[in-house]
Design an enzyme around this catalytic site. Structure first.
Site, PDB file in Angstrom:
ATOM      1  N   ASP A 176      38.814 -12.724 -42.302  1.00  0.00           N
ATOM      2  CA  ASP A 176      37.566 -13.042 -41.611  1.00  0.00           C
ATOM      3  C   ASP A 176      36.904 -14.147 -42.435  1.00  0.00           C
ATOM      4  O   ASP A 176      36.488 -13.922 -43.577  1.00  0.00           O
ATOM      5  CB  ASP A 176      36.682 -11.783 -41.562  1.00  0.00           C
ATOM      6  N   LYS A 215      28.082 -20.633 -37.849  1.00  0.00           N
ATOM      7  CA  LYS A 215      27.578 -20.915 -39.199  1.00  0.00           C
ATOM      8  C   LYS A 215      27.983 -22.310 -39.650  1.00  0.00           C
ATOM      9  O   LYS A 215      27.151 -23.097 -40.071  1.00  0.00           O
ATOM     10  CB  LYS A 215      28.080 -19.853 -40.175  1.00  0.00           C
ATOM     11  N   TRP A 257      30.408  -6.136 -43.147  1.00  0.00           N
ATOM     12  CA  TRP A 257      31.274  -6.690 -42.096  1.00  0.00           C
ATOM     13  C   TRP A 257      32.695  -6.161 -42.204  1.00  0.00           C
ATOM     14  O   TRP A 257      33.359  -5.923 -41.197  1.00  0.00           O
ATOM     15  CB  TRP A 257      31.238  -8.223 -42.092  1.00  0.00           C
TER      16      TRP A 257
HETATM   17  N1  PMP Z   1      32.071 -11.258 -40.054  1.00  0.00           N
HETATM   18  C1  PMP Z   1      31.221 -11.890 -40.881  1.00  0.00           C
HETATM   19  C2  PMP Z   1      31.665 -12.190 -42.281  1.00  0.00           C
HETATM   20  C3  PMP Z   1      29.954 -12.268 -40.426  1.00  0.00           C
HETATM   21  O1  PMP Z   1      29.119 -12.890 -41.255  1.00  0.00           O
HETATM   22  C4  PMP Z   1      29.590 -11.988 -39.106  1.00  0.00           C
HETATM   23  C5  PMP Z   1      28.254 -12.419 -38.516  1.00  0.00           C
HETATM   24  N2  PMP Z   1      27.260 -12.712 -39.355  1.00  0.00           N
HETATM   25  C6  PMP Z   1      30.489 -11.310 -38.289  1.00  0.00           C
HETATM   26  C7  PMP Z   1      31.729 -10.978 -38.791  1.00  0.00           C
HETATM   27  C8  PMP Z   1      30.157 -10.976 -36.862  1.00  0.00           C
HETATM   28  O2  PMP Z   1      30.176 -12.130 -36.149  1.00  0.00           O
HETATM   29  P1  PMP Z   1      29.745 -12.269 -34.617  1.00  0.00           P
HETATM   30  O3  PMP Z   1      28.274 -12.106 -34.583  1.00  0.00           O
HETATM   31  O4  PMP Z   1      30.224 -13.646 -34.293  1.00  0.00           O
HETATM   32  O5  PMP Z   1      30.447 -11.210 -33.858  1.00  0.00           O
END
Ligand code: PMP
Length: 367
Positions: free
Chosen positions: A177, A201, A111
């Site tokens: 994040d 989450k 991520w």
């Molecule tokens: N950052 C992290 C740490 C994540 O776990 C996720 C999704 N699992 C995201 C970003 C992306 O999130 P989204 O699907 O809401 O765009």
């Protein structure tokens, strides 16, 4: 509280270990069921309520008040409720915080890499490697970022199962994040310039993203209206994800009723400890992360080979344990234990792992 389902003629408790959208409290889902038909006194459903109605304004106000209370967010931070997931923030952040167009990112996995890939479209990215060891956990060298607009960290790495244990003091704004640990462990808001998270989450259903931003970082820039933080400060610019916001408000009440973030963190530590201590003792399953950098919410593990992992996933599913597969980019197994997962869900996972060991490994030795 687990849900129950029929499997093979038996009623079993089901738990979902999905990394997101994650489990939601059963009590909240029962409550929102009623509002699907009539919300407040107007005889309309929450799904068909105007975002400009007085009744919905109460939801928005209460959602913000609860989040501020739970996380200790002071008035000099704005709370924005957006769409587009954490992924849209990967580009909104560099777009909105750019001054010298140089950004620093700590590279802790999938991520964080996706976040920096998007940032590269708006300027130069300096990549910083984390400092990670068993005893001290995960951190980074604060001297490594110079002359940048901000430094970005992924507080909890949903796929790799690691978390920062120490964030050094910095003069430049820190951007976090917090998609997979917001409200699951204490975050000192004032250490950060921006904290953002997808809701799916620990906050509520998918479709909602929260951005907590220090007001002095909000610039009036010539950006398309939705993409500018300034357009969202203290107002709803356009139609938000109303149902997700309504549900999130109820989830936040549920968290407050249970003692807030401190109580959630205590429980998350206990739940993850139950699973990690089994994995550390098992001869057949193992954890993919060791030491203090272990995540409290996402636990990647393996039987050691892909057939064993697939067999365990099937075995667990037959017993009502859903979504134990690892992320498609890494494979293996993963259990996500967000706030709504009760301690009994962690205990049940360990029981099923033990049962699998007995049936698969012990009984084969006896043949
Ligand atoms: N950052 C992290 C740490 C994540 O776990 C996720 C999704 N699992 C995201 C970003 C992306 O999130 P989204 O699907 O809401 O765009």
């Amino acid at each position: 509280m687990p849900r129950q389902t029929y499997r093979g003629g038996y009623i079993v408790s089901t738990y979902t270990y999905s990394a997101g959208p994650g489990m939601l409290p059963k009590e909240v889902m029962q409550e929102i069921q009623q509002h699907l038909l009539t919300f407040e006194y107007e005889g309309v459903s929450i799904l068909e309520t105007s975002h400009r109605s007085e009744a919905f304004q109460h939801v928005v106000d209460s959602l913000e008040v609860r989040l501020r209370r739970l996380m200790g967010i002071p008035r000099h931070y704005a709370v924005l409720w957006l769409q587009g997931g954490a992924t849209l923030q990967f580009s909104m952040i560099p777009m909105n915080l750019s001054r010298c167009n140089r950004f620093a990112y700590v590279d802790t996995g999938v991520w964080s890499k996706k976040a920096m890939e998007d940032a590269r479209r708006f300027g130069e990215v300096e990549v910083i490697q984390p400092i990670s060891d068993e005893a001290d956990g995960m951190s980074f060298d604060s001297r490594s970022a110079q002359d940048v607009d901000y430094l970005h960290v992924t507080l909890n790495n949903t796929i790799e199962g690691t978390r920062f244990t120490n964030i050094p003091e910095m003069d430049i704004p820190l951007v976090a994040d917090a998609s997979s640990n917001i409200l699951a462990e204490k975050i000192d808001v004032e250490r950060f310039g921006v904290i953002y998270a997808g809701a799916q989450k620990n906050i509520g259903p998918a479709g909602l993203t929260v951005v907590i931003i220090r007001r002095d970082l909000i610039q009036s820039l010539s950006l398309p209206s939705y993409l500018s933080y300034a357009s969202h400060e203290d107002k709803l610019l356009n139609t938000p994800a109303t149902f997700s916001m309504f549900t999130a408000e109820r989830v936040l009440k549920w968290i407050e009723d249970r003692g807030g973030v401190e109580a959630m963190e205590r429980l998350n530590r206990k739940k993850s400890e139950v699973v990690y201590s089994f994995l550390d003792r098992s001869n057949h399953f193992s954890s993919l992360v060791s030491g203090n950098r272990r995540s409290l919410t996402n636990i990647p593990f393996t039987t050691g080979d892909s057939e064993g992992d697939a067999a365990f996933q099937r075995f667990a599913l037959e017993r009502g344990l859903v979504e134990l597969g690892g992320h498609r980019s890494v494979g293996g197994l993963r259990a996500s234990l967000y706030n709504s997962m009760p301690l009994a869900g962690a205990v049940r996972l360990v029981d099923v792992m033990r049962e699998f060991e007995e049936e698969t490994y012990v009984s084969h030795q006896n043949i």
